[in-house]
Design a protein around this motif. Structure first.
Motif, mmCIF file in Angstrom:
data_model
loop_
_atom_site.group_PDB
_atom_site.id
_atom_site.type_symbol
_atom_site.label_atom_id
_atom_site.label_comp_id
_atom_site.label_asym_id
_atom_site.label_seq_id
_atom_site.Cartn_x
_atom_site.Cartn_y
_atom_site.Cartn_z
ATOM 1 N N VAL A 37 1.068 -1.324 0.155
ATOM 2 C CA VAL A 37 -0.069 -0.233 0.053
ATOM 3 C C VAL A 37 0.821 1.567 0.196
ATOM 4 O O VAL A 37 0.802 2.252 -0.356
ATOM 5 N N LYS A 38 2.055 0.968 0.399
ATOM 6 C CA LYS A 38 2.564 2.687 0.548
ATOM 7 C C LYS A 38 4.029 2.507 -0.361
ATOM 8 O O LYS A 38 4.310 3.863 -0.818
ATOM 9 N N ASP A 39 3.626 1.696 -1.504
ATOM 10 C CA ASP A 39 3.858 2.160 -2.387
ATOM 11 C C ASP A 39 4.154 2.691 -3.346
ATOM 12 O O ASP A 39 3.041 2.230 -3.225
ATOM 13 N N LYS A 40 4.777 3.714 -3.636
ATOM 14 C CA LYS A 40 4.325 5.049 -4.332
ATOM 15 C C LYS A 40 3.969 4.929 -5.939
ATOM 16 O O LYS A 40 3.027 5.198 -6.564
ATOM 17 N N GLY A 41 4.131 3.349 -5.916
ATOM 18 C CA GLY A 41 4.124 3.236 -7.701
ATOM 19 C C GLY A 41 2.070 2.406 -7.597
ATOM 20 O O GLY A 41 2.224 2.676 -8.268
ATOM 21 N N ASN A 42 2.366 2.434 -6.594
ATOM 22 C CA ASN A 42 1.038 2.230 -6.466
ATOM 23 C C ASN A 42 -0.168 2.236 -5.719
ATOM 24 O O ASN A 42 -1.180 1.642 -5.239
ATOM 25 N N LYS A 43 -0.665 3.878 -6.745
ATOM 26 C CA LYS A 43 -1.600 4.349 -6.238
ATOM 27 C C LYS A 43 -3.089 4.078 -6.649
ATOM 28 O O LYS A 43 -3.950 4.497 -5.825
ATOM 29 N N ASN A 44 -3.111 2.974 -7.280
ATOM 30 C CA ASN A 44 -4.298 2.407 -7.299
ATOM 31 C C ASN A 44 -4.170 1.511 -6.513
ATOM 32 O O ASN A 44 -5.949 0.377 -6.645
ATOM 33 N N ILE A 45 -4.332 1.229 -5.202
ATOM 34 C CA ILE A 45 -4.423 0.006 -4.867
ATOM 35 C C ILE A 45 -4.300 0.338 -3.376
ATOM 36 O O ILE A 45 -3.560 1.202 -2.667
ATOM 37 N N ILE A 46 -5.965 -0.579 -2.495
ATOM 38 C CA ILE A 46 -6.118 -0.114 -1.429
ATOM 39 C C ILE A 46 -6.689 -1.314 -0.450
ATOM 40 O O ILE A 46 -6.743 -2.907 -0.618
ATOM 41 N N GLY A 47 -5.382 -1.246 0.399
ATOM 42 C CA GLY A 47 -5.441 -2.445 1.064
ATOM 43 C C GLY A 47 -6.205 -1.671 2.833
ATOM 44 O O GLY A 47 -6.581 -1.080 2.918
ATOM 45 N N LEU A 48 -6.805 -2.950 2.934
ATOM 46 C CA LEU A 48 -7.980 -3.170 4.283
ATOM 47 C C LEU A 48 -7.583 -4.671 4.942
ATOM 48 O O LEU A 48 -7.266 -5.864 4.431
ATOM 49 N N SER A 49 -8.084 -4.468 6.351
ATOM 50 C CA SER A 49 -7.145 -5.422 7.275
ATOM 51 C C SER A 49 -7.945 -5.512 8.143
ATOM 52 O O SER A 49 -8.846 -4.523 8.748
ATOM 53 N N TYR A 50 -8.560 -7.172 7.787
ATOM 54 C CA TYR A 50 -9.923 -7.024 8.750
ATOM 55 C C TYR A 50 -9.393 -8.144 9.877
ATOM 56 O O TYR A 50 -8.918 -8.732 9.653
ATOM 57 N N HIS A 51 -9.312 -7.874 11.361
ATOM 58 C CA HIS A 51 -9.021 -8.541 11.960
ATOM 59 C C HIS A 51 -10.263 -10.060 12.423
ATOM 60 O O HIS A 51 -11.069 -8.856 13.536
ATOM 61 N N VAL A 52 -9.640 -10.652 12.758
ATOM 62 C CA VAL A 52 -11.048 -11.633 12.740
ATOM 63 C C VAL A 52 -10.711 -11.945 14.422
ATOM 64 O O VAL A 52 -10.074 -12.400 15.037
ATOM 65 N N ASP A 53 -12.444 -13.178 14.411
ATOM 66 C CA ASP A 53 -12.109 -13.039 16.084
ATOM 67 C C ASP A 53 -12.574 -14.567 16.227
ATOM 68 O O ASP A 53 -12.171 -14.723 17.830
ATOM 69 N N TYR A 54 -12.028 -15.581 15.823
ATOM 70 C CA TYR A 54 -11.879 -16.946 15.865
ATOM 71 C C TYR A 54 -10.538 -17.361 16.479
ATOM 72 O O TYR A 54 -10.319 -18.515 17.164
ATOM 73 N N TRP A 55 -9.559 -16.364 16.695
ATOM 74 C CA TRP A 55 -8.389 -16.629 16.800
ATOM 75 C C TRP A 55 -8.065 -16.229 18.561
ATOM 76 O O TRP A 55 -7.000 -16.525 19.455
ATOM 77 N N ASN A 56 -9.187 -15.351 19.245
ATOM 78 C CA ASN A 56 -9.580 -15.278 20.309
ATOM 79 C C ASN A 56 -9.414 -15.866 21.813
ATOM 80 O O ASN A 56 -8.712 -15.641 22.767
ATOM 81 N N TYR A 57 -9.864 -16.806 21.474
ATOM 82 C CA TYR A 57 -9.592 -18.223 22.147
ATOM 83 C C TYR A 57 -8.067 -19.105 23.161
ATOM 84 O O TYR A 57 -8.010 -19.238 24.013
ATOM 85 N N ILE A 58 -7.537 -18.315 22.451
ATOM 86 C CA ILE A 58 -5.984 -18.738 21.940
ATOM 87 C C ILE A 58 -5.446 -18.098 23.676
ATOM 88 O O ILE A 58 -4.666 -18.372 24.245
ATOM 89 N N GLY A 59 -6.163 -17.159 23.948
ATOM 90 C CA GLY A 59 -5.933 -16.214 24.845
ATOM 91 C C GLY A 59 -5.713 -14.796 24.981
ATOM 92 O O GLY A 59 -5.423 -13.965 26.482
ATOM 93 N N TRP A 60 -5.799 -14.702 23.576
ATOM 94 C CA TRP A 60 -4.845 -13.383 23.185
ATOM 95 C C TRP A 60 -6.294 -12.244 22.570
ATOM 96 O O TRP A 60 -6.665 -12.584 21.206
#
Length: 233
Positions: A42-65
């Motif tokens: 996303v931060k690469d200056k040559g990639n102005k037409n790229i949109i990054g979306l980070s979705y944090h899922v909840d099914y790992w929460n049971y591990i302890g964090w």
């Protein structure tokens, strides 16, 4: 008599836009490399037409964090893609590109190859957004979508640019993680008209010092992404 040949209507095409949806978790030890890769792309200056979306899922929460950005709605969003791709299970880190295919989010070689391919294909829609205002916990805006809207949905997304977290438990315990392009709110609705007004509420987990972006994405009923735009607030 020679029959007339009627040409079919020309399909509108627009500048290519690539939307990368990364499904990740602070509780997953395999996810940090994918988080880093998404940030670098996303931060690469040559990639102005790229949109990054980070979705944090909840099914790992049971591990302890408990990932502070995780939501069950994001896990359900990933399951919807799983149904589309006929996948028997979901996994992290997973990247979905323009809603059309998926791969392991830390695979740099595949990421670069797919970006090159998708950036060569025109989009079937275009979105413009203006008159953005932020008042306390509310963001309001005007939008206009060009191209076909008959079977389109519009997703409105709020994104934190980055946040650093000290993880105390789980698979990444005692690590300091930097997450970027973090989705903190999303709402979708069917497009009735090509232009209109919208609002989205800023959730409480957003800090005053966080840098926020507003992202609008159009997609088909089959979850194919047809356009996207990002504006920093």
């Amino acid at each position: 008599m020679i029959p007339l040949l009627l040409s079919s209507p020309k399909k509108d095409t627009y500048e290519p836009v690539v939307v990368l949806e990364l499904f990740t978790s602070q509780g997953c030890s395999s996810c940090p490399p994918a988080d880093v890769l998404l940030e670098s792309v996303v931060k690469d200056k040559g990639n102005k037409n790229i949109i990054g979306l980070s979705y944090h899922v909840d099914y790992w929460n049971y591990i302890g964090w408990k990932d502070p950005f995780s939501k069950s709605t994001f896990s359900n969003k990933q399951r919807d893609y799983g149904n589309k791709f006929y996948s028997s299970s979901i996994y992290t880190p997973q990247v979905v590109i323009n809603g059309k295919e998926h791969f392991v989010g830390s695979n740099k070689q595949k990421m670069n190859a797919k970006l090159k391919s998708y950036l060569s294909k025109p989009s079937s829609n275009s979105i413009s957004v203006n008159d953005i205002s932020r008042k306390e916990e509310l963001v309001s805006f005007n939008y206009k979508v060009e191209g076909a809207t008959d079977d389109r949905m519009l997703s409105v997304i709020l994104v934190i640019e980055e946040r650093i977290t000290s993880v105390k438990r789980g698979e990444n315990r005692n690590r300091t993680l930097k997450n970027s392009n973090i989705v903190v709110a999303e709402q979708s609705f069917d497009l009735k008209t090509s232009e209109g007004q919208g609002t989205i509420i800023i959730p409480e987990l957003v800090n005053p010092e966080d840098k926020l972006s507003l992202v609008l994405v159009t997609k088909t009923d089959d979850l194919d992404i047809t356009a996207g735009v990002q504006k920093r607030l």
